[in-house]
Design an enzyme around this catalytic site. Structure first.
Site, PDB file in Angstrom:
ATOM      1  N   ARG A   1     -27.344 151.738 -11.207  1.00 12.35           N
ATOM      2  CA  ARG A   1     -28.186 150.591 -11.510  1.00 12.35           C
ATOM      3  C   ARG A   1     -28.465 149.845 -10.213  1.00 12.35           C
ATOM      4  O   ARG A   1     -27.536 149.469  -9.492  1.00 12.35           O
ATOM      5  CB  ARG A   1     -27.467 149.674 -12.495  1.00 12.35           C
ATOM      6  CG  ARG A   1     -28.318 148.495 -12.836  1.00 12.35           C
ATOM      7  CD  ARG A   1     -27.612 147.508 -13.725  1.00 12.35           C
ATOM      8  NE  ARG A   1     -28.493 146.368 -13.884  1.00 12.35           N
ATOM      9  CZ  ARG A   1     -28.091 145.177 -14.275  1.00 12.35           C
ATOM     10  NH1 ARG A   1     -26.821 144.957 -14.528  1.00 12.35           N
ATOM     11  NH2 ARG A   1     -28.951 144.201 -14.393  1.00 12.35           N
TER      12      ARG A   1
ATOM     13  N   GLU B   1     -28.199 149.773 -22.129  1.00 15.66           N
ATOM     14  CA  GLU B   1     -28.747 150.024 -20.793  1.00 15.66           C
ATOM     15  C   GLU B   1     -28.161 151.287 -20.176  1.00 15.66           C
ATOM     16  O   GLU B   1     -28.852 152.014 -19.464  1.00 15.66           O
ATOM     17  CB  GLU B   1     -28.492 148.802 -19.897  1.00 15.66           C
ATOM     18  CG  GLU B   1     -29.349 147.611 -20.321  1.00 15.66           C
ATOM     19  CD  GLU B   1     -28.941 146.299 -19.679  1.00 15.66           C
ATOM     20  OE1 GLU B   1     -27.997 145.658 -20.185  1.00 15.66           O
ATOM     21  OE2 GLU B   1     -29.557 145.899 -18.685  1.00 15.66           O
TER      22      GLU B   1
ATOM     23  N   ARG C   1     -27.846 129.629 -15.493  1.00 18.45           N
ATOM     24  CA  ARG C   1     -29.085 129.428 -14.719  1.00 18.45           C
ATOM     25  C   ARG C   1     -30.043 128.523 -15.479  1.00 18.45           C
ATOM     26  O   ARG C   1     -30.158 128.622 -16.701  1.00 18.45           O
ATOM     27  CB  ARG C   1     -29.784 130.765 -14.460  1.00 18.45           C
ATOM     28  CG  ARG C   1     -29.025 131.661 -13.520  1.00 18.45           C
ATOM     29  CD  ARG C   1     -29.802 132.950 -13.274  1.00 18.45           C
ATOM     30  NE  ARG C   1     -28.872 134.056 -13.145  1.00 18.45           N
ATOM     31  CZ  ARG C   1     -29.032 135.263 -13.690  1.00 18.45           C
ATOM     32  NH1 ARG C   1     -30.123 135.548 -14.367  1.00 18.45           N
ATOM     33  NH2 ARG C   1     -28.132 136.188 -13.532  1.00 18.45           N
TER      34      ARG C   1
ATOM     35  N   ASN D   1     -22.538 150.756 -12.211  1.00 18.98           N
ATOM     36  CA  ASN D   1     -23.084 149.433 -11.904  1.00 18.98           C
ATOM     37  C   ASN D   1     -22.120 148.797 -10.906  1.00 18.98           C
ATOM     38  O   ASN D   1     -21.034 148.352 -11.289  1.00 18.98           O
ATOM     39  CB  ASN D   1     -23.171 148.615 -13.200  1.00 18.98           C
ATOM     40  CG  ASN D   1     -23.883 147.294 -12.999  1.00 18.98           C
ATOM     41  OD1 ASN D   1     -24.170 146.893 -11.870  1.00 18.98           O
ATOM     42  ND2 ASN D   1     -24.152 146.611 -14.088  1.00 18.98           N
TER      43      ASN D   1
ATOM     44  N   HIS E   1     -34.041 143.059 -15.975  1.00 16.43           N
ATOM     45  CA  HIS E   1     -33.624 143.576 -17.294  1.00 16.43           C
ATOM     46  C   HIS E   1     -34.590 144.669 -17.777  1.00 16.43           C
ATOM     47  O   HIS E   1     -34.680 144.931 -18.988  1.00 16.43           O
ATOM     48  CB  HIS E   1     -33.625 142.478 -18.382  1.00 16.43           C
ATOM     49  CG  HIS E   1     -32.551 141.446 -18.242  1.00 16.43           C
ATOM     50  ND1 HIS E   1     -32.766 140.119 -18.582  1.00 16.43           N
ATOM     51  CD2 HIS E   1     -31.273 141.521 -17.818  1.00 16.43           C
ATOM     52  CE1 HIS E   1     -31.653 139.429 -18.375  1.00 16.43           C
ATOM     53  NE2 HIS E   1     -30.729 140.262 -17.902  1.00 16.43           N
TER      54      HIS E   1
END
Ligand code: ADP
Length: 396
Positions: free
Chosen positions: A91, A382, A241, A9, A180
């Protein structure tokens, strides 16, 4: 015999990695390099059961970062040959309307990831930098891109189209993509296993609540609605956010408050959500403050709960029949109070939590016996999902 995948990642100044045993799901090694390109970078390589290697040194770019990583594997193990490394999984945040599954990376795919950069200007260029450097360092292995958006490409047009002028939307690729996806896919599949029913028969709502947060309605293993949009700014209240707001707020802040577009971008992405409401973006601190009776924290939890309940209610309607709801990620897996406020008062809709089970730990059912809709905590993974998708592609 072990089969492993190296999962990467890459951020603009960071590199996170894990060597995953695909069959057992165990992480054979993991690491993180931060502040790449600055005068001093922090690098860490961990192998379970051994002392972690921690170094502070200057790492000027991603290629040097991968050089450091390769050196760690050679020096401290595990041996990549013995781990039978099948390939490298990257990713990638934005796959646009093009990538509905993981793909092997060649120059053409790399170019397409680059072409999608306007849709994810902070993420795709960084992911691509990681891909380029990793392809140079780990040459000879297949490299695979696994997209955050891919799982959501099954969302029907009625749900992914915005009601704006069609020509503008098409020209600028404006639509809901959702994010996601790797986590929602992993958790919805695991949930079907836990319910002991075929994936095709299960309708579920997955609530991925971490620093970023999103909800997905999954019908028979396919995403049919999700709360993030063209960008990860839409939907639930997150760490920093705002989630959903009236788009008119942006014009107001520009015209009346005199903020520039970049300032509003920063405000809504980096200084809103829990941070904007309470002064901290970390749910643990918000919960502690709420327990101490701090009004702003108490109110923030109410806002988080209100948004979650509205989303769950909408998804119950979209699915028609819902079998189970799953909570996952840092908050979803660990914060009993947030799970409680998310489903408070929904007993009439067939959702009944068991407070004792909700207060427990680990993968488990947390709904009361006889609750028409089951509720579960399902830890996400993940890296394992990416590793599995890479293995399925390179060694079918
Ligand atoms: P990311 O989206 O960065 O992967 P995570 O999934 O790790 O984030 O989630 C981070 C969030 O989880 C933070 O808000 C953190 O406070 C919260 N969290 C982690 N552990 C707990 C806990 N025990 N109780 C409440 N919240 C927690």
């Amino acid at each position: 015999m072990t089969r492993s995948v190296f999962v990467i990642n890459a951020g603009s100044s960071s590199l996170k990695y894990q060597l995953v045993d695909v069959d057992s799901g165990v992480a054979l090694a993991s690491g993180l390099i931060e502040r790449i390109g600055e005068t001093s970078s922090d690098a860490k390589h961990e192998v379970p059961g051994r002392e972690a290697v921690v170094e502070r040194r200057m790492i000027p770019d991603h290629e040097k970062a991968f050089g450091w990583v390769l050196h760690q594997f050679t020096e401290h193990g595990p041996d990549l040959g013995a781990a039978r490394l099948l390939g490298i999984g990257h990713r990638v945040v934005q796959g646009g309307a093009r990538f509905d599954r993981a793909v092997r990376i060649d120059d053409d795919v790399a170019q397409q990831i680059d072409d999608l950069a306007p849709l994810a200007p902070l993420h795709n260029p960084a992911n691509l930098q990681g891909i380029r450097s990793a392809r140079a360092t780990f040459a000879g292995y297949p490299h695979v891109a696994v997209f955050d958006t891919a799982f959501h490409l099954t969302i029907p047009p009625a749900a992914h189209r915005y009601a704006i002028e069609a020509r503008i939307a098409a020209e600028h690729r404006v639509r809901k993509y959702g994010f996601h996806g790797t986590s929602h896919q992993f958790v919805s599949r695991r949930l079907a296993e836990l319910l002991e029913r075929p994936l095709e028969d299960v309708n579920s709502i997955v609530l991925h609540l971490g620093n970023g947060a999103s909800a997905t309605a999954v019908r028979g293993g396919r995403s049919v609605e999700t709360s993030m949009g063209m960008t990860p700014l839409a939907g639930l209240v997150m760490g920093t956010r705002s989630g959903d707001i009236d788009p008119g707020v942006i014009f107001h802040l520009h015209r009346v408050a005199g903020l520039s577009v970049d300032e509003i971008d920063t405000l809504l992405n980096k200084r809103s959500g829990l941070l904007g409401l309470t002064g901290t973006g970390d749910m643990r601190d918000v919960l502690q403050a709420a327990d101490a009776g701090m009004p702003r924290a108490v109110e923030a939890l109410e806002i988080v709960g209100h948004r979650l309940r509205g989303t769950v209610g909408a998804y119950l309607a979209h699915l028609g029949r819902t079998d189970a709801i799953a909570f996952t990620a840092g908050i979803g897996e660990n914060a009993a109070r947030v799970r409680e406020v998310a489903l408070e008062g929904l007993e009439g809709l067939g959702i009944v939590l068991d407070p004792e089970r909700n207060a427990g730990r680990g993968e488990r059912r947390i709904s009361a016996d006889g609750s028409p809709i089951e509720v579960w905590v399902v830890p996400t993974n993940e890296e394992l999902e990416i590793a599995r998708q890479v293995a399925a592609l390179v060694e079918p």
